[in-house]
Scaffold this active site. Sequence first.
Site, PDB file in Angstrom:
ATOM      1  N   TYR A  80      64.069  19.694  30.545  1.00  0.00           N
ATOM      2  CA  TYR A  80      64.880  18.548  31.001  1.00  0.00           C
ATOM      3  C   TYR A  80      66.230  18.484  30.282  1.00  0.00           C
ATOM      4  O   TYR A  80      67.276  18.307  30.913  1.00  0.00           O
ATOM      5  CB  TYR A  80      64.060  17.281  30.767  1.00  0.00           C
ATOM      6  CG  TYR A  80      64.819  15.995  30.986  1.00  0.00           C
ATOM      7  CD1 TYR A  80      64.982  15.469  32.262  1.00  0.00           C
ATOM      8  CD2 TYR A  80      65.367  15.293  29.911  1.00  0.00           C
ATOM      9  CE1 TYR A  80      65.669  14.282  32.464  1.00  0.00           C
ATOM     10  CE2 TYR A  80      66.053  14.107  30.103  1.00  0.00           C
ATOM     11  CZ  TYR A  80      66.207  13.607  31.381  1.00  0.00           C
ATOM     12  OH  TYR A  80      66.886  12.436  31.562  1.00  0.00           O
ATOM     13  N   ASP A 106      66.939  10.369  21.594  1.00  0.00           N
ATOM     14  CA  ASP A 106      66.189  11.399  20.866  1.00  0.00           C
ATOM     15  C   ASP A 106      67.102  12.540  20.412  1.00  0.00           C
ATOM     16  O   ASP A 106      66.742  13.306  19.530  1.00  0.00           O
ATOM     17  CB  ASP A 106      65.033  11.934  21.720  1.00  0.00           C
ATOM     18  CG  ASP A 106      65.495  12.380  23.098  1.00  0.00           C
ATOM     19  OD1 ASP A 106      66.196  13.396  23.183  1.00  0.00           O
ATOM     20  OD2 ASP A 106      65.180  11.699  24.090  1.00  0.00           O
ATOM     21  N   GLU A 126      73.675   4.402  22.738  1.00  0.00           N
ATOM     22  CA  GLU A 126      72.219   4.204  22.784  1.00  0.00           C
ATOM     23  C   GLU A 126      71.936   2.761  22.345  1.00  0.00           C
ATOM     24  O   GLU A 126      72.416   2.317  21.306  1.00  0.00           O
ATOM     25  CB  GLU A 126      71.540   5.221  21.855  1.00  0.00           C
ATOM     26  CG  GLU A 126      70.102   4.929  21.470  1.00  0.00           C
ATOM     27  CD  GLU A 126      69.124   4.884  22.648  1.00  0.00           C
ATOM     28  OE1 GLU A 126      69.051   5.872  23.387  1.00  0.00           O
ATOM     29  OE2 GLU A 126      68.444   3.843  22.809  1.00  0.00           O
ATOM     30  N   ASP A 176      71.001   9.690  30.284  1.00  0.00           N
ATOM     31  CA  ASP A 176      69.646  10.156  29.976  1.00  0.00           C
ATOM     32  C   ASP A 176      68.771   8.931  29.754  1.00  0.00           C
ATOM     33  O   ASP A 176      68.497   8.537  28.630  1.00  0.00           O
ATOM     34  CB  ASP A 176      69.685  11.044  28.720  1.00  0.00           C
ATOM     35  CG  ASP A 176      68.298  11.546  28.361  1.00  0.00           C
ATOM     36  OD1 ASP A 176      67.380  11.410  29.191  1.00  0.00           O
ATOM     37  OD2 ASP A 176      68.147  12.060  27.242  1.00  0.00           O
ATOM     38  N   SER A 178      65.394   6.246  30.482  1.00  0.00           N
ATOM     39  CA  SER A 178      63.974   6.212  30.810  1.00  0.00           C
ATOM     40  C   SER A 178      63.856   5.705  32.254  1.00  0.00           C
ATOM     41  O   SER A 178      64.860   5.618  32.971  1.00  0.00           O
ATOM     42  CB  SER A 178      63.196   5.369  29.796  1.00  0.00           C
ATOM     43  OG  SER A 178      63.907   4.202  29.488  1.00  0.00           O
ATOM     44  N   ASP A 179      62.650   5.367  32.692  1.00  0.00           N
ATOM     45  CA  ASP A 179      62.447   5.002  34.098  1.00  0.00           C
ATOM     46  C   ASP A 179      63.026   3.609  34.392  1.00  0.00           C
ATOM     47  O   ASP A 179      63.170   2.795  33.479  1.00  0.00           O
ATOM     48  CB  ASP A 179      60.943   5.032  34.414  1.00  0.00           C
ATOM     49  CG  ASP A 179      60.380   6.420  34.207  1.00  0.00           C
ATOM     50  OD1 ASP A 179      60.976   7.372  34.723  1.00  0.00           O
ATOM     51  OD2 ASP A 179      59.368   6.550  33.495  1.00  0.00           O
TER      52      ASP A 179
HETATM   53  N1  SPD Z   1      59.300   9.461  33.214  1.00  0.00           N
HETATM   54  C1  SPD Z   1      60.108   9.655  32.035  1.00  0.00           C
HETATM   55  C2  SPD Z   1      61.520   9.996  32.286  1.00  0.00           C
HETATM   56  C3  SPD Z   1      62.271  10.102  30.973  1.00  0.00           C
HETATM   57  C4  SPD Z   1      63.634  10.642  31.082  1.00  0.00           C
HETATM   58  N2  SPD Z   1      64.374  10.579  29.849  1.00  0.00           N
HETATM   59  C5  SPD Z   1      63.794  11.256  28.773  1.00  0.00           C
HETATM   60  C6  SPD Z   1      64.647  11.305  27.552  1.00  0.00           C
HETATM   61  C7  SPD Z   1      64.704  12.669  26.989  1.00  0.00           C
HETATM   62  N3  SPD Z   1      65.893  12.906  26.269  1.00  0.00           N
END
Ligand code: SPD
Length: 329
Positions: A80, A106, A126, A176, A178-179
């Site tokens: 990813y 991260d 962030e 980047d 999360s959901d």
């Molecule tokens: N379903 C989880 C999607 C997370 C996407 N972001 C992840 C962060 C990694 N740097």
Amino acid sequence: MSNSESKPAPGTAEQMINAGWYTELSPMWPGQGLTLKMKEVLYKSRSDFQDVCVFESESMGTVLLLDGVIQCTDRDEFSYQEMIAHIPMCSLERPAKKVLVVGGGDGGVLRELARYPHVEEIHMAEIDKMVPEVSKRFFPEMAVGFSDPRVTLHICDGIKFVEDAPADSYDLIVVDSSDPVGPAEVLFEKPFFEALHRAVRPGGIVCTQAESLWLHLDIIKALATMCSQVFVGGSVSYATTTIPTYPSGQIGMMVCAKASSAQPGGGEAGGAEGAGAPLDPRTPRQPEPGALPALGVGELQYYSHEVHTAAFALPVFAKKALAGCLTFQ
Ligand code: SPD
């Protein structure tokens, strides 16, 4: 402790851990859940924004959960992080100098962007300071990006940061996130994309986490439609990558190129395809980046120019569902 306090909150890691196995449950992927055998919980806390948990798994190395959802694992994170960074970086017509990451605390995307010697400034906005702290402690191979002298970490609301940025100031912005449940929901909404469009330079790219073809075609369709309304005269395309620990083993990214000035609603020079043509991100134009020995970062493990072009080829069901929403597919 009262009865209500003793119950784990829905969506938290505790609720999903049973007899030494963690199962990733969420209304975003109803009726299914990836299960990993746990060796040891290394860290568990609640930040101002979300639950943060790190555990050692038997098969995927160290795992980071935010609100109980897998963000990365040692074993497959490179898929990813490389794809969301290098697809847009290598698509650009001229080498990027100034880039921004929204989210991504991260540090994995930072590590990938740091591979490019021509990049002069890398900013990260962030919201949750606990994520970089935890990453530095438990994921040193990802967090190494924070050590690059070109990186500035801003702990702040990413939306406000983008809104306050001077117009046309970044070559690339990677979101980047999360959901789209909890703190990241607003990162999928139109006002944020309008701010991103303003902040990226003509001919520049915004690349955002864009969920799974197997589970979220409705979200992807709505996102692509909205992006096309915002990136007028530019292009909107979806690229995909495989990753075993994300739901259904696949995730994608929306690659949005801002019109250059030769195009309606845009900035300056036309694309290599000709003045006025929107940038086609399926073509890599910059060399594949190499290792970064100064930070101990090795060669790429997933991304190549071959993989870049292939990532835009969608399976038939997805191509049909997204017909008319994407510029190049
Ligand atoms: N379903 C989880 C999607 C997370 C996407 N972001 C992840 C962060 C990694 N740097």
